[in-house]
Design an enzyme around this catalytic site. Structure first.
Site, PDB file in Angstrom:
ATOM      1  N   ASP A 109       4.042 -10.477   6.889  1.00 51.16           N
ATOM      2  CA  ASP A 109       3.193 -11.254   5.981  1.00 51.16           C
ATOM      3  C   ASP A 109       2.862 -12.579   6.647  1.00 51.16           C
ATOM      4  O   ASP A 109       3.739 -13.223   7.222  1.00 51.16           O
ATOM      5  CB  ASP A 109       3.902 -11.487   4.643  1.00 51.16           C
ATOM      6  CG  ASP A 109       2.960 -12.023   3.577  1.00 51.16           C
ATOM      7  OD1 ASP A 109       2.475 -13.172   3.729  1.00 51.16           O
ATOM      8  OD2 ASP A 109       2.698 -11.314   2.598  1.00 51.16           O
ATOM      9  N   ASP A 159       0.140  -3.846   1.609  1.00 51.78           N
ATOM     10  CA  ASP A 159       0.435  -4.466   0.311  1.00 51.78           C
ATOM     11  C   ASP A 159      -0.227  -5.835   0.309  1.00 51.78           C
ATOM     12  O   ASP A 159       0.407  -6.850   0.543  1.00 51.78           O
ATOM     13  CB  ASP A 159       1.957  -4.558   0.139  1.00 51.78           C
ATOM     14  CG  ASP A 159       2.363  -5.179  -1.190  1.00 51.78           C
ATOM     15  OD1 ASP A 159       1.471  -5.536  -1.985  1.00 51.78           O
ATOM     16  OD2 ASP A 159       3.576  -5.323  -1.419  1.00 51.78           O
ATOM     17  N   SER A 160      -1.526  -5.829   0.061  1.00 53.76           N
ATOM     18  CA  SER A 160      -2.318  -7.045   0.246  1.00 53.76           C
ATOM     19  C   SER A 160      -2.832  -7.580  -1.078  1.00 53.76           C
ATOM     20  O   SER A 160      -2.818  -6.904  -2.104  1.00 53.76           O
ATOM     21  CB  SER A 160      -3.513  -6.746   1.160  1.00 53.76           C
ATOM     22  OG  SER A 160      -4.412  -5.858   0.517  1.00 53.76           O
ATOM     23  N   THR A 161      -3.329  -8.807  -1.023  1.00 54.49           N
ATOM     24  CA  THR A 161      -4.049  -9.377  -2.147  1.00 54.49           C
ATOM     25  C   THR A 161      -5.461  -8.809  -2.152  1.00 54.49           C
ATOM     26  O   THR A 161      -5.795  -7.896  -1.394  1.00 54.49           O
ATOM     27  CB  THR A 161      -4.082 -10.911  -2.039  1.00 54.49           C
ATOM     28  OG1 THR A 161      -4.646 -11.276  -0.764  1.00 54.49           O
ATOM     29  CG2 THR A 161      -2.679 -11.494  -2.127  1.00 54.49           C
ATOM     30  N   PRO A 166      -7.074 -14.735   3.198  1.00 56.69           N
ATOM     31  CA  PRO A 166      -6.233 -14.186   4.263  1.00 56.69           C
ATOM     32  C   PRO A 166      -6.229 -12.665   4.336  1.00 56.69           C
ATOM     33  O   PRO A 166      -5.928 -12.101   5.388  1.00 56.69           O
ATOM     34  CB  PRO A 166      -4.838 -14.721   3.900  1.00 56.69           C
ATOM     35  CG  PRO A 166      -5.079 -15.932   3.078  1.00 56.69           C
ATOM     36  CD  PRO A 166      -6.337 -15.650   2.302  1.00 56.69           C
TER      37      PRO A 166
END
Length: 282
Positions: A109, A159-161, A166
């Site tokens: 991350d 597992d992203s926003t 970003p």
């Protein structure tokens, strides 16, 4: 938008909003990448916001973390090497490491402050951070996958926003090229894919970009997620070839607890609603 008693989030892409009754702000940090805030609530436990967008609640995060992890891991024949891109709250890492056959799980991350805030305010999500199989990296996930040795990974979990800021670089052909190369021939890519009710265009675009990278088989699994816009979310799995039939007997005999995921839930999620199947060309 936050007033003294409620936090409201307007979500322009779906023309909707969601609100939570709060007890106050518990913490805030401005990292080099984004602003992270923690609020207490009357009914949902602690809330984590990133740049004003709700990321997770203590009450319902298990839905997301279990569904982005276990379907992919039980679909792969024998997952040993797992890479998580994003996932700084560590909930996905915790679920992955429930699988005894996993030999290593790398979480990469870009923002260390997400993990530090999770350790402080969501310690239950971080209980596997000290597992000897876990590797926590704070670096650019796009660069990490680009440098990953070819054919070295069984499962990549993105597992992203949302695909802005970003995370914007995690939803295009260049990134999927890196994932395709890093995965073994029987490997699986899984990525959070937003609302299947209102954001099917985004899911189609994701799958198109994955296809340009060489993936040929796709499956989008829906699940409830009350804290996200529309209350319905999804993950999309991609493979170089093959089906998405899973190890049903192993899922039923799993030696660890889950709050939502079961073999029956998994099988039900594989049954695509007609309107989703039509939109995705299935």
């Amino acid at each position: 938008m936050t007033d003294q008693r409620w936090h409201y989030e307007n979500f322009e892409p779906t023309g909707s909003a969601i609100g939570f009754r709060i007890t106050g702000k518990l913490d805030e940090v401005q990292s080099p990448f984004q602003k992270i805030e923690i609020f207490g609530s009357t009914d949902w436990g602690n809330l984590m916001l990133i740049d004003g967008a709700l990321m997770l609640t203590a009450q319902d995060n298990f839905l997301y973390h279990e569904m982005i992890s276990h379907p992919a891991l039980f679909t792969h024949a024998a997952p040993q090497r797992v890479v998580i891109i994003g996932g700084g709250d560590c909930g996905t890492l915790r679920e992955v490491l429930k699988h005894p056959g996993v030999q290593s799980a790398t979480q990469c991350d870009i923002d260390e402050q997400v993990t530090r805030m999770a350790e402080k305010w969501f310690p239950e999500l971080c209980e596997s951070n000290g597992d000897p199989r876990a590797e926590l990296l704070f670096d650019d996930g796009v660069a990490y996958m680009a440098n990953c040795p070819a054919g070295s990974v069984d499962v990549v979990i993105v597992d992203s926003t949302d695909p802005v800021g970003p995370a914007e670089g995690l939803f295009n052909k260049s990134f999927y090229d890196s994932c395709f190369r890093a995965l073994k021939d029987d490997g699986i890519l899984v990525q959070q894919s937003e609302s299947p009710l209102m954001l099917l265009k985004l899911i189609r675009e994701m799958r198109t970009e994955m296809g340009k990278a060489g993936f040929t088989a796709f499956k989008t699994l829906p699940f409830p997620q009350p804290c996200y816009p529309t209350g319905w979310w999804s993950v999309t799995l991609a493979r170089k070839s093959g089906s998405f039939e899973f190890r049903d007997a192993d899922a039923r005999a799993k030696a660890f607890d889950t709050k939502y995921y079961t073999a029956d839930i998994h099988r039900g999620a594989l049954s695509t609603p007609p309107f989703v199947a039509q939109a995705l060309g299935e």
